[in-house]
Design an enzyme around this catalytic site. Structure first.
Site, PDB file in Angstrom:
ATOM      1  N   ASP A 109       0.791  -1.230   0.000  1.00 18.18           N
ATOM      2  CA  ASP A 109       0.000   0.000   0.000  1.00 18.18           C
ATOM      3  C   ASP A 109       0.820   1.275   0.000  1.00 18.18           C
ATOM      4  O   ASP A 109       0.336   2.333   0.383  1.00 18.18           O
ATOM      5  CB  ASP A 109      -0.914  -0.014   1.234  1.00 18.18           C
ATOM      6  CG  ASP A 109      -0.130  -0.265   2.516  1.00 18.18           C
ATOM      7  OD1 ASP A 109       1.086  -0.001   2.525  1.00 18.18           O
ATOM      8  OD2 ASP A 109      -0.731  -0.729   3.501  1.00 18.18           O
ATOM      9  N   GLU A 127       0.297  -9.018  -1.235  1.00 13.64           N
ATOM     10  CA  GLU A 127      -0.355  -8.484  -0.019  1.00 13.64           C
ATOM     11  C   GLU A 127      -1.609  -7.684  -0.411  1.00 13.64           C
ATOM     12  O   GLU A 127      -1.788  -6.513  -0.058  1.00 13.64           O
ATOM     13  CB  GLU A 127       0.590  -7.624   0.826  1.00 13.64           C
ATOM     14  CG  GLU A 127       0.093  -7.418   2.252  1.00 13.64           C
ATOM     15  CD  GLU A 127       1.005  -6.525   3.093  1.00 13.64           C
ATOM     16  OE1 GLU A 127       0.862  -5.305   3.043  1.00 13.64           O
ATOM     17  OE2 GLU A 127       1.861  -7.077   3.807  1.00 13.64           O
ATOM     18  N   GLU A 149      -2.427   5.008   2.842  1.00  8.89           N
ATOM     19  CA  GLU A 149      -2.273   3.601   2.465  1.00  8.89           C
ATOM     20  C   GLU A 149      -3.585   2.920   2.092  1.00  8.89           C
ATOM     21  O   GLU A 149      -3.623   2.081   1.182  1.00  8.89           O
ATOM     22  CB  GLU A 149      -1.571   2.820   3.583  1.00  8.89           C
ATOM     23  CG  GLU A 149      -0.084   3.148   3.741  1.00  8.89           C
ATOM     24  CD  GLU A 149       0.176   4.403   4.570  1.00  8.89           C
ATOM     25  OE1 GLU A 149      -0.797   5.019   5.068  1.00  8.89           O
ATOM     26  OE2 GLU A 149       1.357   4.786   4.727  1.00  8.89           O
ATOM     27  N   HIS A 160       5.653   5.798  12.760  1.00  6.06           N
ATOM     28  CA  HIS A 160       5.921   6.593  11.548  1.00  6.06           C
ATOM     29  C   HIS A 160       4.677   6.989  10.772  1.00  6.06           C
ATOM     30  O   HIS A 160       4.769   7.648   9.738  1.00  6.06           O
ATOM     31  CB  HIS A 160       6.865   5.821  10.619  1.00  6.06           C
ATOM     32  CG  HIS A 160       6.225   4.626   9.977  1.00  6.06           C
ATOM     33  ND1 HIS A 160       5.443   4.724   8.849  1.00  6.06           N
ATOM     34  CD2 HIS A 160       6.219   3.326  10.320  1.00  6.06           C
ATOM     35  CE1 HIS A 160       5.005   3.525   8.521  1.00  6.06           C
ATOM     36  NE2 HIS A 160       5.454   2.653   9.402  1.00  6.06           N
ATOM     37  N   ARG A 208       1.730   8.655   8.879  1.00  8.08           N
ATOM     38  CA  ARG A 208       1.472  10.049   8.501  1.00  8.08           C
ATOM     39  C   ARG A 208       0.279  10.649   9.236  1.00  8.08           C
ATOM     40  O   ARG A 208       0.301  11.808   9.625  1.00  8.08           O
ATOM     41  CB  ARG A 208       1.197  10.134   6.993  1.00  8.08           C
ATOM     42  CG  ARG A 208       2.430  10.397   6.159  1.00  8.08           C
ATOM     43  CD  ARG A 208       2.037  10.575   4.695  1.00  8.08           C
ATOM     44  NE  ARG A 208       3.049  11.288   3.953  1.00  8.08           N
ATOM     45  CZ  ARG A 208       4.193  10.791   3.542  1.00  8.08           C
ATOM     46  NH1 ARG A 208       4.509   9.539   3.835  1.00  8.08           N
ATOM     47  NH2 ARG A 208       5.055  11.521   2.859  1.00  8.08           N
ATOM     48  N   HIS A 255      12.443   6.073  12.963  1.00 13.74           N
ATOM     49  CA  HIS A 255      12.292   6.212  11.516  1.00 13.74           C
ATOM     50  C   HIS A 255      13.016   7.491  11.088  1.00 13.74           C
ATOM     51  O   HIS A 255      13.100   8.447  11.859  1.00 13.74           O
ATOM     52  CB  HIS A 255      10.791   6.297  11.218  1.00 13.74           C
ATOM     53  CG  HIS A 255      10.422   6.125   9.774  1.00 13.74           C
ATOM     54  ND1 HIS A 255      10.669   7.094   8.837  1.00 13.74           N
ATOM     55  CD2 HIS A 255       9.822   5.109   9.117  1.00 13.74           C
ATOM     56  CE1 HIS A 255      10.219   6.676   7.654  1.00 13.74           C
ATOM     57  NE2 HIS A 255       9.712   5.474   7.800  1.00 13.74           N
TER      58      HIS A 255
END
Ligand code: UD1
Ligand code: UDP
Length: 381
Positions: free
Chosen positions: A93, A115, A129, A218, A220, A251
């Site tokens: 994604d 996936e 995603e 991490h 967004r 990250h």
């Protein structure tokens, strides 16, 4: 052609590259990386010893979603212009996978989605995603769904069953490869322990019976207030539990680091039982995960790996596209709410019964044979 660009895609596509390479009489295997991540991607390529045939090298500091989409789309147009694969395989994604799938579609190259079928049905969680994977799902000719539930999600979107193969998740193939490597090699264990020590965390602290919480973050949609709240909660926990270590491989995204500095200060060394370290290469990370007692994360891949290692996972998100481990009781959603994070971690640290309930090893995501199923399916076509 296998196309990927970020750390988690690389970890999950690397065993598939290796599997294709075992069948040179049937497949010419071409690897194209976008370089959406640079350092974190290269760490994985090194571990799995993969030399890409094409590297778009698109990463820019502080890139936004439009930057990544535009660079992958034009970069892939040029690669597909030079070599027209029989199938373009993308993963999951990320923006790399969706933009590469779109670039393939524009040249009428069939797309295989590895996936496929994970859904929260909320296009802003995780963002971007959820929309990325829905778009890739619309484009794909071959959908490699990791679980029966992800197959069901696709069927509900009118994807025909003959385009779906349930394979297990390739992350379990990668994980088994690493666990196997670590298990029997004492020299490797020593070198991973030394690497971690130079990275800033000495695992021998745990031999005296100390416990450890492993943290990553991490997403967004958590940037800003969500991250500040997560960091404050972690700070509170480090003060409440001086006998527990908290280890956070950070990250590289500057949006992740800014709130950490805001809450913990400019200097992140010598914070007692709180250890901020640089992102770890995959072997070291799995080694550290095996040594941890609790995993606190907003990561997708870690939600799949940690239950296999018998580690309770507290997920700092409001939704998950991976409900299988929730149902098995080894994963719990805690969001980014300060009190909820503090209370949930405290409960696991204080209540042995609750800890035992969540720490059983389950593996709803695969049996380590996902890659061979994908290769067999494509060999039929
Ligand atoms: C990306 C994916 C996300 C995935 C995550 C895994 C998108 C939109 N997001 O998010 O789905 O879960 O990777 O980690 O596809 N950076 C470096 N070096 C690196 C990697 C990142 O410096 O090796 C910094 C750069 O400043 C870069 C920033 O991090 O601009 C953001 O990278 P980006 O790939 O856009 O977003 P991620 O948050 O990593
Ligand atoms: N990981 C790693 N080093 C680290 C942190 C994570 O190798 O310092 C691995 C982890 O084992 C998992 C993957 O990176 O396989 C998850 O990546 P990330 O959380 O960045 O992305 P997501 O899975 O959320 O897309």
């Amino acid at each position: 052609m296998l196309i990927f660009g970020t750390r988690p895609e690389a970890i999950k596509m690397a065993p598939l590259v290796k599997e294709f390479q075992k069948h040179p009489e049937e497949f010419e295997t071409i690897v194209c990386v976008t370089g959406q991540h640079r350092q974190m991607l290269d760490q994985v390529l090194d571990i799995f010893d993969i030399q890409p045939d094409y590297d778009l090298n698109i990463m820019k500091q502080g890139q936004d979603l439009t930057d990544v989409t535009a660079r992958v789309l034009t970069g892939m147009r040029d690669v597909f212009g030079r070599v027209k694969p029989d199938v373009a395989l993308v993963h999951g994604d990320t923006t790399t996978s969706t933009a590469a799938a779109l670039a393939a579609f524009y040249q009428q190259i069939p797309v295989g989605h590895v996936e496929a079928g994970l859904r929260t049905h909320n296009i802003y969680s995780p963002w971007p995603e959820e929309m990325n994977r829905q778009i890739t799902g619309r484009i794909a000719t071959f959908n490699f769904a990791p679980t029966p539930l992800s197959r069901q999600n696709l069927i509900q979107e009118n994807v025909s069953d003959d385009k779906i193969t349930v394979t297990g998740n390739t992350v379990i193939d990668a994980l088994y490869w690493v666990v196997d490597k670590i298990k029997n090699d004492m020299d490797l264990n020593d070198s991973l322990s030394s690497e971690l020590k130079s990275a800033g965390y000495d695992v021998t602290r745990l031999s005296a019976g100390r416990r450890m919480v492993l943290i990553t973050g991490h997403r967004r949609e958590n940037f800003g207030d969500g991250f500040i709240s997560m960091c404050r909660a972690i700070k509170n926990l480090t003060e409440r539990y001086p006998e527990v270590d908290f280890v956070y491989p950070m990250h590289l995204n500057p949006n992740v680091r800014k709130p950490i500095h805001e809450v913990f200060g400019e200097n992140l060394s010598n914070l007692g039982n709180m250890f901020f370290i640089e992102p770890l290469e995959y072997l070291s990370f799995v080694y550290l995960m095996e040594k941890s007692d609790i995993v606190l994360t907003d990561s997708g891949g870690i939600q799949e790996e940690a239950p296999g290692l018998g580690k309770p996972v507290l997920v700092m998100r409001d939704t998950t596209e991976r409900p299988e481990a929730l149902d098995a009781g080894t994963v719990q959603l805690v969001g980014t709410d300060y009190d909820k994070i503090v209370n949930s971690v405290s409960r696991l640290l204080d209540d042995q019964k609750e800890y035992d309930r969540m720490s059983k090893a389950v593996n709803p995501y695969g049996d380590g044979l996902a890659c061979s199923r994908i290769v067999s399916k494509l060999a039929e076509n």
